[in-house]
Write an enzyme that holds these catalytic residues in place. Structure first.
Site, PDB file in Angstrom:
ATOM      1  CG  HIS A 158       1.009   2.332 -12.525  1.00  0.00           C
ATOM      2  ND1 HIS A 158       2.283   1.891 -12.546  1.00  0.00           N
ATOM      3  CD2 HIS A 158       0.398   2.308 -13.619  1.00  0.00           C
ATOM      4  CE1 HIS A 158       2.363   1.416 -13.989  1.00  0.00           C
ATOM      5  NE2 HIS A 158       1.246   2.042 -14.550  1.00  0.00           N
ATOM      6  CB  SER A 279      -6.108  -0.363  19.800  1.00  0.00           C
ATOM      7  OG  SER A 279      -5.067   0.240  20.839  1.00  0.00           O
TER       8      SER A 279
END
Ligand code: ARG
Length: 462
Positions: A158, A279
């Site tokens: 989970h 970037s």
């Protein structure tokens, strides 16, 4: 273009008074993609020329002439030629080189079986390539596992910290997936590697060509059993696409893990500069584009599988031109699979595990809770009660801000008499995992054996 010149360049002009419209030619032509099958078409045609010589349609000399001419056909021209498909491209060139003799090569042979043969030949080579790359990737995973035999990471369910496992155990999980992918690809290859030639358009060959000899010559394991099936069947393509899709699924899940694990939030992995990008705006960025693209291409390959499924659904027996639509998804899936396997192996090879970070994460949460409960059960406390007791210990600790490592043996025994002071050793995540020696578990010794077995298995496959 006159009808006569059209007749010469088409394999089927005789019955028509008018030529195909330019729109239809543009719409139906496949040479711009099926030229990938050039080598396969040449090999298949050479073998078929020899088969025709054996049944007396060609003399030995004529078969030789055709075979040599086929070798002289240029591959590059197919990039700009406007023939209908790769088969007509090859025949047109053969005719330019051998004249009338070329008109005999299609005796008893249909493009319906030819396209099946060519695609199978091509795909067989692609599968071999993918298998080699899969082995390289598994090697890289095993190398990383062996480089960090003691590294401990939190295992998750989970996406919540569950139990400590070793880094090697985690990597071996992927080796298992890729081993199954290897099996699936080999199973697909066995279905691909069946020789269809000698089936005619759909009804079988009217010439007693030696199909077994053709199969041997072209490296096929066996021959197809039903001519109608040959014209209609693309199951072998689906088998490959499914194997490719599952392999991509595993690559995608590995990519997702490593995108997370290399994030600032996790900080377990440093990805190599060579597989990341920056970037254009934010100077600090080091983005995991290689892994994101693997994850992205996975969806694309699922699409390729779906495309061929949907193309086949509802096709009446036998050949229908819809089947030409199998090729682009097939070519695409193979290209994406190959590229992704290569990329993934490089990412694994150039990433660096920073073991202190996952170790700290494994010590920080209550990943050892199960180890404590199981130790109590080993000492006679019914497991459900042990579970309850450790649950209370965790609740108390969470409330008071205590980590497992903050507990002393005395404090533990004081918390509840069913705890023995010496059980405090289990607060170290490396301790409890030693009990997980059942086959397939994360006990370091068990993992070492699994690692050796995986290495041996891989070496025996190479
Ligand atoms: N380009 C065709 C294909 O990919 C080759 C077979 C053509 N056969 C035919 N009957 N038109 O399926």
């Amino acid at each position: 273009m006159s009808v006569d010149s059209r007749d010469a360049s088409k394999l089927w002009g005789g019955r028509f008074e008018d030529g195909p419209s330019e729109v239809f030619e543009r719409f139906s032509g496949s040479l711009h993609f099926d030229r990938k099958l050039f080598q396969a078409d040449i090999l298949g045609s050479q073998a078929y020329a020899r088969a025709l010589a054996q049944v007396g349609i060609l003399t030995e000399d004529e078969a030789q002439t055709i075979s040599h001419a086929l070798e002289r056909i240029p591959e590059d021209d197919a990039a700009t030629a406007d023939d209908e498909d790769i088969h007509t491209y090859v025949i047109r060139h053969l005719k330019e080189l051998t004249g009338e003799l070329a008109d005999k090569i299609h005796t008893g042979r249909s493009r319906n079986e030819q396209v099946s043969l060519d695609t199978r030949l091509w795909l067989r080579g692609e599968i071999d390539g993918a298998l080699g790359l899969l082995d390289r990737l598994m090697e890289a995973l095993l190398d990383s596992a062996e480089a960090h035999p003691d590294a401990v990471i939190p295992g998750y369910t989970h996406m919540r910290r569950a139990q400590p496992v070793t880094w090697a155990h985690y990597l071996l999980a992927y080796v298992e997936m890729f081993t199954r992918d290897r099996e699936r690809l080999l199973q697909a290859k066995a279905r691909v590697n069946v020789m269809p030639l000698g089936s005619g358009a759909l009804a079988g060959s009217g010439f007693p060509v030696d199909r077994q000899a053709l199969a041997r010559e072209l490296g096929f394991d066996s021959v197809t059993a039903n001519s109608m099936d040959v014209a209609a069947d693309r199951d072998w393509a689906l088998d490959f696409l499914y194997a490719a899709a599952v392999t991509m699924l595993h690559l995608s899940r590995l990519a997702e893990d490593w995108i997370l694990y290399s994030s600032e939030e996790f900080g377990w992995l440093e990805l190599g500069d060579g597989v990341t990008s920056g970037s254009s705006l934010m100077p600090q960025k080091k983005n995991p584009d290689s892994l994101e693209l693997i994850r992205g291409k996975c969806g694309r390959v699922f699409g390729d599988l779906t495309a061929v499924f949907v193309t086949l659904k509802g096709l009446p027996m036998t050949y229908n031109r819809d089947l030409q639509e199998d090729k682009e998804p097939l070519f695409d899936a193979s290209a994406q699979l190959t590229a992704s396997l290569e990329m993934a192996a490089l990412v694994v090879r150039t990433s660096r595990l920073k073991p202190a970070a996952p170790r700290a994460a494994a010590e920080d949460g209550w990943l050892v809770a199960t180890d404590l409960a199981e130790e109590l059960a080993r000492r006679g406390v019914p497991f459900h009660q042990a579970h309850q007791l450790v649950g209370r210990l965790v609740l108390e600790s969470v409330k008071s801000g205590k980590k497992p490592g903050d507990w002393t043996g005395e404090a533990l025994a004081e918390f509840d008499a069913r705890f023995q002071p010496e059980m405090v050793r289990l607060m170290n995540p490396s301790e409890g995992m030693k009990t997980r020696t059942a086959a397939g578990g994360t006990a370091p010794e068990t993992v070492r054996q699994a690692l050796d077995a995986a290495r041996k298995r891989l070496e025996s496959m190479l």
